[in-house]
Scaffold this motif. Structure first.
Motif: not given
Lengths: 113, 109
Positions: A1-26
């Motif tokens: 089982d993954t202890a600490v997971s993050q999504t997404p693994k890769y994120l490519v985006t343009q300047m000026g955009n808004d983005k989120s990264i998620k993290c979960e630990q079990n």
């Protein structure tokens, strides 16, 4: 089982955009962190939450806003992305803020074009 | 001056050699000293920690701390290709870890 997971693994985006990264630990830990690792591999803490409360807030532009909906989750929202935000972002957790061991996630590689 | 200084390398050694890695720090508030290992494209993982000046051994790994000179070392004996990674010095104080840039180690079979 993954202890600490993050999504997404890769994120490519343009300047000026808004983005989120998620993290979960079990692991049942109380404390979670966000780190930024730049192209020179320098790993720097950005934020830390303990029991959903912000306890460390290093000098980070206010375009970065962490949110901890519960102890097991810590998300990072970034507004108005800039080229200099390109880096690998690591989430980590520890039993308490004073714990010796922090468990890191696999990282999210953010590229801003 | 950065809080934690490490020579990033890379340091290339033949298999079986002793690897010696060093780190200096400037903040006297640091009281606990960790070494994390980071494989390429992975998150760091704790390798060893020590609280006091002196040596601590764990298998092929020895951590050494000299608080008076703010100097930390990690030695790897009988190095293996699987030891190829970046080693991050991480002293702790004031409820946070401060990471160095890491020493990249390449063990050549």
């Amino acid at each position: 089982d993954t202890a600490v997971s993050q999504t997404p693994k890769y994120l490519v985006t343009q300047m000026g955009n808004d983005k989120s990264i998620k993290c979960e630990q079990n692991l049942g830990h109380d404390t979670m962190y966000w780190y930024k690792q730049d192209s020179k591999k320098f790993l720097k803490i950005m934020f830390s939450y303990n029991n959903k409360e912000l306890i460390i807030n290093e000098t980070v532009p206010n375009r970065f806003s962490p949110k901890s909906p519960d102890k097991a989750h810590l998300n990072l929202h970034i507004n108005s992305l800039e080229l200099g935000d390109s880096a690998v972002y690591f989430c980590a957790s520890s039993q308490t803020p004073l714990s010796d061991t922090q468990y890191f996630g696999p990282g999210t590689r953010l590229t801003v074009l | 001056q950065k809080e934690v200084e490490q020579d990033p390398g890379p340091l290339s050694v033949p298999e079986g050699a002793i690897v010696s890695l060093n780190c200096t720090y400037s903040n006297s508030a640091f009281q606990y000293f960790m070494w994390y290992r980071q494989y390429s494209r992975k998150g760091p993982e704790l390798l060893m920690y020590t609280y006091s000046s002196g040596n601590k051994e764990d298998g092929r790994f020895t951590a050494q701390v000299d608080k008076s000179s703010k100097y930390i070392s990690l030695f790897i004996r009988d190095s293996q290709p699987s030891d190829s990674a970046t080693y991050l010095c991480a002293p702790r104080g004031n409820n946070r870890l401060a990471f160095g840039k890491g020493n990249q180690v390449v063990v050549i079979p």
